[in-house]
Scaffold this motif. Sequence first.
Motif, mmCIF file in Angstrom:
data_model
loop_
_atom_site.group_PDB
_atom_site.id
_atom_site.type_symbol
_atom_site.label_atom_id
_atom_site.label_comp_id
_atom_site.label_asym_id
_atom_site.label_seq_id
_atom_site.Cartn_x
_atom_site.Cartn_y
_atom_site.Cartn_z
ATOM 1 N N LEU A 1 -13.545 15.614 -1.530
ATOM 2 C CA LEU A 1 -14.181 16.693 -2.297
ATOM 3 C C LEU A 1 -15.700 16.582 -2.275
ATOM 4 C CD1 LEU A 1 -11.871 16.918 -5.425
ATOM 5 C CD2 LEU A 1 -12.525 18.844 -3.992
ATOM 6 N N VAL A 2 -16.190 15.372 -2.087
ATOM 7 C CA VAL A 2 -17.630 15.142 -2.185
ATOM 8 C C VAL A 2 -18.081 14.321 -0.984
ATOM 9 C CG1 VAL A 2 -19.340 13.796 -3.479
ATOM 10 C CG2 VAL A 2 -17.844 15.369 -4.690
ATOM 11 N N ALA A 3 -19.268 14.630 -0.517
ATOM 12 C CA ALA A 3 -19.878 13.818 0.524
ATOM 13 C C ALA A 3 -21.171 13.258 -0.046
ATOM 14 C CB ALA A 3 -20.170 14.677 1.744
ATOM 15 N N SER A 4 -21.619 12.127 0.481
ATOM 16 C CA SER A 4 -22.882 11.590 0.001
ATOM 17 C C SER A 4 -23.584 10.866 1.134
ATOM 18 C CB SER A 4 -22.651 10.641 -1.170
ATOM 19 O OG SER A 4 -22.205 9.400 -0.714
ATOM 20 N N GLU A 5 -24.889 10.806 1.003
ATOM 21 C CA GLU A 5 -25.684 10.137 2.025
ATOM 22 C C GLU A 5 -26.847 9.454 1.338
ATOM 23 O OE1 GLU A 5 -27.541 11.198 6.423
ATOM 24 O OE2 GLU A 5 -27.052 12.791 4.996
ATOM 25 N N LYS A 6 -27.135 8.250 1.780
ATOM 26 C CA LYS A 6 -28.204 7.504 1.137
ATOM 27 C C LYS A 6 -29.449 7.564 2.003
ATOM 28 C CE LYS A 6 -28.872 3.249 -1.431
ATOM 29 N NZ LYS A 6 -28.209 2.022 -1.915
ATOM 30 N N THR A 7 -30.528 7.973 1.378
ATOM 31 C CA THR A 7 -31.804 7.934 2.090
ATOM 32 C C THR A 7 -32.776 7.213 1.178
ATOM 33 O OG1 THR A 7 -32.079 10.197 1.279
ATOM 34 C CG2 THR A 7 -31.648 9.950 3.608
ATOM 35 N N GLY A 8 -33.370 6.175 1.722
ATOM 36 C CA GLY A 8 -34.212 5.333 0.879
ATOM 37 C C GLY A 8 -33.327 4.650 -0.123
ATOM 38 N N ARG A 9 -33.690 4.746 -1.394
ATOM 39 C CA ARG A 9 -32.840 4.074 -2.384
ATOM 40 C C ARG A 9 -32.021 5.078 -3.174
ATOM 41 N NH1 ARG A 9 -37.567 2.223 -6.725
ATOM 42 N NH2 ARG A 9 -38.452 4.285 -6.875
ATOM 43 N N VAL A 10 -32.093 6.350 -2.810
ATOM 44 C CA VAL A 10 -31.318 7.327 -3.580
ATOM 45 C C VAL A 10 -30.200 7.954 -2.736
ATOM 46 C CG1 VAL A 10 -33.546 8.527 -3.512
ATOM 47 C CG2 VAL A 10 -31.569 9.740 -4.374
ATOM 48 N N ARG A 11 -29.042 8.065 -3.366
ATOM 49 C CA ARG A 11 -27.876 8.637 -2.700
ATOM 50 C C ARG A 11 -27.640 10.060 -3.212
ATOM 51 N NH1 ARG A 11 -23.697 7.022 0.029
ATOM 52 N NH2 ARG A 11 -24.260 4.822 -0.175
ATOM 53 N N MET A 12 -27.690 10.999 -2.286
ATOM 54 C CA MET A 12 -27.472 12.392 -2.665
ATOM 55 C C MET A 12 -26.009 12.775 -2.418
ATOM 56 S SD MET A 12 -30.173 13.545 -3.969
ATOM 57 C CE MET A 12 -30.377 15.338 -3.931
ATOM 58 N N CYS A 13 -25.442 13.474 -3.392
ATOM 59 C CA CYS A 13 -24.038 13.885 -3.309
ATOM 60 C C CYS A 13 -23.953 15.399 -3.194
ATOM 61 C CB CYS A 13 -23.288 13.463 -4.559
ATOM 62 S SG CYS A 13 -23.389 11.701 -4.873
ATOM 63 N N SER A 14 -22.975 15.843 -2.432
ATOM 64 C CA SER A 14 -22.776 17.285 -2.294
ATOM 65 C C SER A 14 -21.290 17.600 -2.204
ATOM 66 C CB SER A 14 -23.492 17.786 -1.042
ATOM 67 O OG SER A 14 -22.970 17.121 0.091
ATOM 68 N N LEU A 15 -20.957 18.837 -2.473
ATOM 69 C CA LEU A 15 -19.558 19.273 -2.430
ATOM 70 C C LEU A 15 -19.123 19.547 -1.005
ATOM 71 C CD1 LEU A 15 -18.362 21.932 -4.983
ATOM 72 C CD2 LEU A 15 -17.720 19.549 -4.735
ATOM 73 N N ARG A 16 -17.881 19.198 -0.739
ATOM 74 C CA ARG A 16 -17.254 19.613 0.525
ATOM 75 C C ARG A 16 -16.097 20.526 0.125
ATOM 76 N NH1 ARG A 16 -17.086 18.871 4.815
ATOM 77 N NH2 ARG A 16 -19.272 19.319 5.063
ATOM 78 N N THR A 17 -16.275 21.802 0.255
ATOM 79 C CA THR A 17 -15.283 22.709 -0.327
ATOM 80 C C THR A 17 -13.993 22.849 0.458
ATOM 81 O OG1 THR A 17 -16.807 24.345 0.443
ATOM 82 C CG2 THR A 17 -16.457 24.214 -1.935
ATOM 83 N N GLU A 18 -13.956 22.332 1.660
ATOM 84 C CA GLU A 18 -12.681 22.416 2.394
ATOM 85 C C GLU A 18 -11.540 21.897 1.535
ATOM 86 O OE1 GLU A 18 -15.565 21.355 3.326
ATOM 87 O OE2 GLU A 18 -15.665 20.905 5.476
ATOM 88 N N ALA A 19 -11.795 20.787 0.815
ATOM 89 C CA ALA A 19 -10.741 20.184 0.005
ATOM 90 C C ALA A 19 -10.303 21.137 -1.104
ATOM 91 C CB ALA A 19 -11.229 18.862 -0.579
ATOM 92 N N LEU A 20 -11.281 21.727 -1.777
ATOM 93 C CA LEU A 20 -10.958 22.714 -2.814
ATOM 94 C C LEU A 20 -10.093 23.815 -2.222
ATOM 95 C CD1 LEU A 20 -13.984 23.615 -5.129
ATOM 96 C CD2 LEU A 20 -11.863 22.472 -5.709
ATOM 97 N N ALA A 21 -10.490 24.270 -1.060
ATOM 98 C CA ALA A 21 -9.758 25.353 -0.405
ATOM 99 C C ALA A 21 -8.323 24.939 -0.116
ATOM 100 C CB ALA A 21 -10.466 25.756 0.883
ATOM 101 N N THR A 22 -8.151 23.701 0.353
ATOM 102 C CA THR A 22 -6.806 23.205 0.652
ATOM 103 C C THR A 22 -5.893 23.335 -0.562
ATOM 104 O OG1 THR A 22 -7.767 21.584 2.143
ATOM 105 C CG2 THR A 22 -5.490 21.216 1.462
ATOM 106 N N VAL A 23 -6.431 22.914 -1.699
ATOM 107 C CA VAL A 23 -5.641 22.963 -2.927
ATOM 108 C C VAL A 23 -5.315 24.404 -3.281
ATOM 109 C CG1 VAL A 23 -5.618 22.391 -5.357
ATOM 110 C CG2 VAL A 23 -6.698 20.876 -3.738
ATOM 111 N N GLU A 24 -6.316 25.243 -3.160
ATOM 112 C CA GLU A 24 -6.087 26.665 -3.470
ATOM 113 C C GLU A 24 -4.980 27.230 -2.599
ATOM 114 O OE1 GLU A 24 -9.103 29.766 -4.691
ATOM 115 O OE2 GLU A 24 -10.354 28.256 -3.717
ATOM 116 N N VAL A 25 -5.017 26.878 -1.338
ATOM 117 C CA VAL A 25 -4.009 27.380 -0.405
ATOM 118 C C VAL A 25 -2.613 26.933 -0.846
ATOM 119 C CG1 VAL A 25 -3.082 27.059 1.928
ATOM 120 C CG2 VAL A 25 -5.500 27.615 1.601
#
Lengths: 116, 116
Positions: free
Chosen positions: A55-79
């Motif tokens: 549901l979520v992806a994240s990537e670390k740049t420097g010392r901070v990790r940014m998180c974002s939604l991956r909606t494919e998973a949400l869509a799967t559930v909806e389906v």
Amino acid sequence: MQLDHVFGALSDATRRAIVMRLCDGEASVGELAKPFEMALPSLMKHIRILESSGLVASEKTGRVRMCSLRTEALATVEVWLAAQREIWEQRLDRLEMYVEKLKKEKKSNARKRKSK
Amino acid sequence: MQLDHVFGALSDATRRAIVMRLCDGEASVGELAKPFEMALPSLMKHIRILESSGLVASEKTGRVRMCSLRTEALATVEVWLAAQREIWEQRLDRLEMYVEKLKKEKKSNARKRKSK
DNA sequence: TGATTGGTTAGCCATAAAGCTAACTATAGT
DNA sequence: ACTATAGTTAGCTTTATGGCTAACCAATCA
């Protein structure tokens, strides 16, 4: 990514709140943690669960990790849900037909009884 | 009926299978149990969880308990997911606008660089 | 009435979930 | 170089989950 994990991930209010927050845009771990009265490591666990559910992806740049939604998973559930509902609704249609049939039988029984 | 419990109920493959079976019509506890290599009490637990989540209703007549789907709960979940997706899509729209903006800026930067 | 069937209760076990603290690493700012 | 920031790891506790067996009702059926 499996249904088990997505549903499991969404079964926790904290994690749903994180998802809702991320709907509004990317956020760092720290930003995500702020609204919760929870130690960072605890929140991190939730984030990891969300990540492993897809549901979520994240990537670390420097010392901070940014998180974002991956909606494919949400869509799967909806389906999945929509599919279940569709089957169910078809079933209701059949049930309706069955009830109609019963009504008719009842009427004919009533007639029989009257005529007895 | 809370989202927590519905998502929780659906996070287990056995329980999803039960829901799918019930989409096809009512069934007794015994009928539900047949496809699973699982002791009855274990399966009963799942049924109770499904009931307490609001996804399933059951009624006992004589010595057999019939189970049926209550789709309001399914619908609730669908609504939640759809809402999230909507917010997300709005966000994507905004993101798209932002990207467009970036593109334009890049072009103008490129022009600046060339003209330098 | 006695046996069978269908479900239920109780209680056990192993594993996973959700939280915590404390200690550590690594980057950024001064 | 030193300090503060942002995460991370490790390890602990408590409670919930998913499974089992064994024993127990309560309706049917013969």
